[in-house]
Every structure is written in C-alpha cells, then in structure tokens.
Design a protein around this motif. Structure first.
Motif, PDB file in Angstrom:
ATOM      1  N   LYS A 188       0.839  -1.196   0.000  1.00 35.52           N
ATOM      2  CA  LYS A 188       0.000   0.000   0.000  1.00 35.52           C
ATOM      3  C   LYS A 188       0.873   1.245   0.000  1.00 35.52           C
ATOM      4  O   LYS A 188       1.927   1.274   0.641  1.00 35.52           O
ATOM      5  CB  LYS A 188      -0.921   0.017   1.225  1.00 35.52           C
ATOM      6  N   GLY A 189       0.458   2.266  -0.692  1.00 36.43           N
ATOM      7  CA  GLY A 189       1.166   3.539  -0.661  1.00 36.43           C
ATOM      8  C   GLY A 189       0.748   4.366   0.549  1.00 36.43           C
ATOM      9  O   GLY A 189      -0.224   4.060   1.229  1.00 36.43           O
TER      10      GLY A 189
ATOM     11  N   PRO B 204       9.964   3.914  -8.858  1.00 38.15           N
ATOM     12  CA  PRO B 204      10.031   4.694 -10.104  1.00 38.15           C
ATOM     13  C   PRO B 204       9.631   6.154  -9.929  1.00 38.15           C
ATOM     14  O   PRO B 204      10.048   7.011 -10.724  1.00 38.15           O
ATOM     15  CB  PRO B 204       9.063   3.950 -11.026  1.00 38.15           C
ATOM     16  N   GLN B 205       8.840   6.470  -8.908  1.00 35.56           N
ATOM     17  CA  GLN B 205       8.490   7.867  -8.655  1.00 35.56           C
ATOM     18  C   GLN B 205       9.683   8.670  -8.149  1.00 35.56           C
ATOM     19  O   GLN B 205       9.679   9.898  -8.221  1.00 35.56           O
ATOM     20  CB  GLN B 205       7.344   7.950  -7.650  1.00 35.56           C
ATOM     21  N   GLY B 206      10.680   7.986  -7.614  1.00 39.46           N
ATOM     22  CA  GLY B 206      11.937   8.637  -7.234  1.00 39.46           C
ATOM     23  C   GLY B 206      11.832   9.620  -6.088  1.00 39.46           C
ATOM     24  O   GLY B 206      12.562  10.620  -6.059  1.00 39.46           O
ATOM     25  N   SER B 207      10.994   9.344  -5.107  1.00 35.83           N
ATOM     26  CA  SER B 207      10.802  10.298  -4.007  1.00 35.83           C
ATOM     27  C   SER B 207      12.068  10.481  -3.171  1.00 35.83           C
ATOM     28  O   SER B 207      12.405  11.600  -2.770  1.00 35.83           O
ATOM     29  CB  SER B 207       9.643   9.849  -3.116  1.00 35.83           C
ATOM     30  N   ALA B 208      12.774   9.385  -2.885  1.00 34.72           N
ATOM     31  CA  ALA B 208      14.002   9.501  -2.098  1.00 34.72           C
ATOM     32  C   ALA B 208      15.077  10.265  -2.881  1.00 34.72           C
ATOM     33  O   ALA B 208      15.809  11.087  -2.311  1.00 34.72           O
ATOM     34  CB  ALA B 208      14.508   8.119  -1.701  1.00 34.72           C
ATOM     35  N   THR B 209      15.157   9.992  -4.175  1.00 28.86           N
ATOM     36  CA  THR B 209      16.115  10.703  -5.024  1.00 28.86           C
ATOM     37  C   THR B 209      15.801  12.196  -5.052  1.00 28.86           C
ATOM     38  O   THR B 209      16.700  13.045  -4.943  1.00 28.86           O
ATOM     39  CB  THR B 209      16.078  10.137  -6.451  1.00 28.86           C
ATOM     40  N   ARG B 210      14.526  12.514  -5.179  1.00 24.21           N
ATOM     41  CA  ARG B 210      14.115  13.919  -5.202  1.00 24.21           C
ATOM     42  C   ARG B 210      14.401  14.587  -3.866  1.00 24.21           C
ATOM     43  O   ARG B 210      14.823  15.746  -3.812  1.00 24.21           O
ATOM     44  CB  ARG B 210      12.619  14.016  -5.538  1.00 24.21           C
TER      45      ARG B 210
ATOM     46  N   ILE C  97      19.832   0.736   2.393  1.00 21.98           N
ATOM     47  CA  ILE C  97      18.424   0.826   2.760  1.00 21.98           C
ATOM     48  C   ILE C  97      17.628   1.097   1.495  1.00 21.98           C
ATOM     49  O   ILE C  97      17.897   2.062   0.771  1.00 21.98           O
ATOM     50  CB  ILE C  97      18.190   1.910   3.815  1.00 21.98           C
ATOM     51  N   VAL C  98      16.663   0.223   1.212  1.00 20.90           N
ATOM     52  CA  VAL C  98      15.943   0.255  -0.066  1.00 20.90           C
ATOM     53  C   VAL C  98      14.539   0.811   0.126  1.00 20.90           C
ATOM     54  O   VAL C  98      13.765   0.312   0.954  1.00 20.90           O
ATOM     55  CB  VAL C  98      15.856  -1.157  -0.686  1.00 20.90           C
ATOM     56  N   ASP C  99      14.218   1.836  -0.641  1.00 15.59           N
ATOM     57  CA  ASP C  99      12.860   2.379  -0.690  1.00 15.59           C
ATOM     58  C   ASP C  99      12.155   1.751  -1.881  1.00 15.59           C
ATOM     59  O   ASP C  99      12.726   1.666  -2.975  1.00 15.59           O
ATOM     60  CB  ASP C  99      12.905   3.899  -0.831  1.00 15.59           C
ATOM     61  N   THR C 100      10.924   1.295  -1.688  1.00 17.55           N
ATOM     62  CA  THR C 100      10.208   0.577  -2.742  1.00 17.55           C
ATOM     63  C   THR C 100       8.878   1.242  -3.063  1.00 17.55           C
ATOM     64  O   THR C 100       8.323   1.980  -2.248  1.00 17.55           O
ATOM     65  CB  THR C 100       9.931  -0.888  -2.326  1.00 17.55           C
ATOM     66  N   PRO C 101       8.330   0.944  -4.246  1.00 22.00           N
ATOM     67  CA  PRO C 101       7.021   1.485  -4.613  1.00 22.00           C
ATOM     68  C   PRO C 101       5.900   0.652  -4.003  1.00 22.00           C
ATOM     69  O   PRO C 101       6.132  -0.461  -3.521  1.00 22.00           O
ATOM     70  CB  PRO C 101       7.025   1.354  -6.142  1.00 22.00           C
TER      71      PRO C 101
ATOM     72  N   ILE D  86       9.685  -4.379  -6.093  1.00 16.67           N
ATOM     73  CA  ILE D  86       9.357  -4.886  -4.759  1.00 16.67           C
ATOM     74  C   ILE D  86       9.920  -6.287  -4.574  1.00 16.67           C
ATOM     75  O   ILE D  86      10.548  -6.596  -3.557  1.00 16.67           O
ATOM     76  CB  ILE D  86       7.833  -4.901  -4.531  1.00 16.67           C
ATOM     77  N   GLN D  87       9.714  -7.142  -5.567  1.00  7.85           N
ATOM     78  CA  GLN D  87      10.205  -8.513  -5.456  1.00  7.85           C
ATOM     79  C   GLN D  87      11.724  -8.550  -5.372  1.00  7.85           C
ATOM     80  O   GLN D  87      12.297  -9.330  -4.593  1.00  7.85           O
ATOM     81  CB  GLN D  87       9.723  -9.348  -6.637  1.00  7.85           C
ATOM     82  N   ALA D  88      12.388  -7.701  -6.143  1.00 14.32           N
ATOM     83  CA  ALA D  88      13.851  -7.652  -6.089  1.00 14.32           C
ATOM     84  C   ALA D  88      14.321  -7.168  -4.717  1.00 14.32           C
ATOM     85  O   ALA D  88      15.301  -7.685  -4.169  1.00 14.32           O
ATOM     86  CB  ALA D  88      14.388  -6.733  -7.185  1.00 14.32           C
TER      87      ALA D  88
END
Length: 202
Positions: free
Chosen positions: A17-18, A47-53, A88-92, A99-101
C-alpha cells in the motif's frame, strides 16, 4: 564521528500500500545510521523517485543528506554489490518487479504501517509475500496513548507477527522534513539500535 565497523546489511522497506511512510522512514533511518557511525546508502527502487528527489532538493538548499541516494530498477537492484555497511531500499507500492527484487535481496525487511484498519488490512498480504525473509512490522505515525495503537499492537502479538518495539510517533515536524537533512531523529535512533541488536543475534 568515526565509522563503526558493521557487517554489510540490506534493509528493504516494503508495503504493497502507498502512503504508509516508506520514503520518510527510509531517509530517517539512514540518517540515524549515518549519525551512529555506520556507512549507509539509500537505494531508491521506486520509479516515482521520491528519495532521489528528497536528496536533490536537500542539496539545492545546501542542506545535503549525510549519505548517497542511488536510483535503481529491479534488474540493477538484483545485481547491486553489497557494501561494507547498510543499504536501505525504498520501494514502490503495488506489485512491481522492484518490490520482489527488494524482498529477494534483503537481509531484513521492514513493513511500515499506520495503526489504521485499511493499512493493517494490507499488511497481511505483504507479510505473506515477505515470509521467506527476516522481517518485522514497524508501527508508524502512531499516538501511543490511543486505543487504536494498543489494539493494533495486541493484534500483531496475538497473530505472532514480529514487531519492532520502537514506533514512529505521529509528528507534524517529520512530515515537513522532505528536502532537508533531518534535525530531530525522534525514535529512529532507537530503531537503528534494534536493528544492530538483530545483527548481533545472527
């Protein structure tokens, strides 16, 4: 602060869930780890790249984060080399390949959730998905004096769900930290210590 000698560990924040705080928790935990002296980097698999932004905006404000943030897709995440420290991995949200990766390559999966019926309802399929990997639920954005928090904690305990002792409190300030190097870490220092305790038991 001198860097702490720490085993390499990949920690993935996962919830189908988002809106449950994955990105905020990712950045806050990474900051706590960096200030603890742990080498840390964030892998942004959303893919939304929130952490990158977040990192870009912080840099533009001359308030840089204390760690690197790298954008990765599922294939790159599968092949991304381990480092001497924490990744530390942020996922969609949803059912993306990323997510599976993130699940398949994680040493520890953190499932953040609010103490709200809709979010909790989506925890169960998420827990089924991550059952083959070490994992724990992190109650996030909660008011510990409220009945809903207590009932949620009791529900997870009754179902035998591994849950972090520390919780992320409901704080307006945390919501305003986007694009900054967080000043106050609240309970994330304690969460970092819990994870270090898990490492010692392995």
């Amino acid at each position: 602060m001198p860097k702490e000698s720490s085993s390499d560990m990949r920690i993935s924040f996962v919830h189908t869930k988002g809106g449950v705080g994955k990105t905020t928790n990712t950045i806050m935990l990474a900051t706590a780890a960096a200030r603890r002296g742990i080498d840390v980097e964030v892998l942004d698999a959303d893919p939304q790249g929130s952490a990158t932004r977040w990192a870009e905006v912080a840099s533009m404000r001359e308030d840089k984060l204390e760690f690197s943030v790298r954008s990765v897709d599922a294939r790159r995440l599968q092949r991304f080399p381990a480092s001497d420290g924490w990744q530390i991995v942020d996922t969609p949200p949803g059912t993306a390949d990323e997510i599976q990766a993130a699940i398949d390559t994680a040493d520890l999966i953190i499932v953040p959730t609010h103490a709200a019926p809709l979010d909790i309802d989506r925890v169960w399929p998420t827990l089924e998905t991550v059952a083959h990997r070490p994992h724990g639920v992190l109650l996030s954005g909660v008011l510990q004096h409220r009945r809903l928090y207590r009932e949620t904690r009791e529900l997870f305990e009754a179902q035998g769900v591994s849950t972090f002792y520390s919780v992320v409190p409901e704080r307006e300030e945390i919501k305003t930290y986007f694009g900054t190097n967080p000043e106050e870490l609240y309970t994330f220092t304690d969460i970092c210590e819990e994870i270090l305790g898990i490492e010692e038991m392995d």
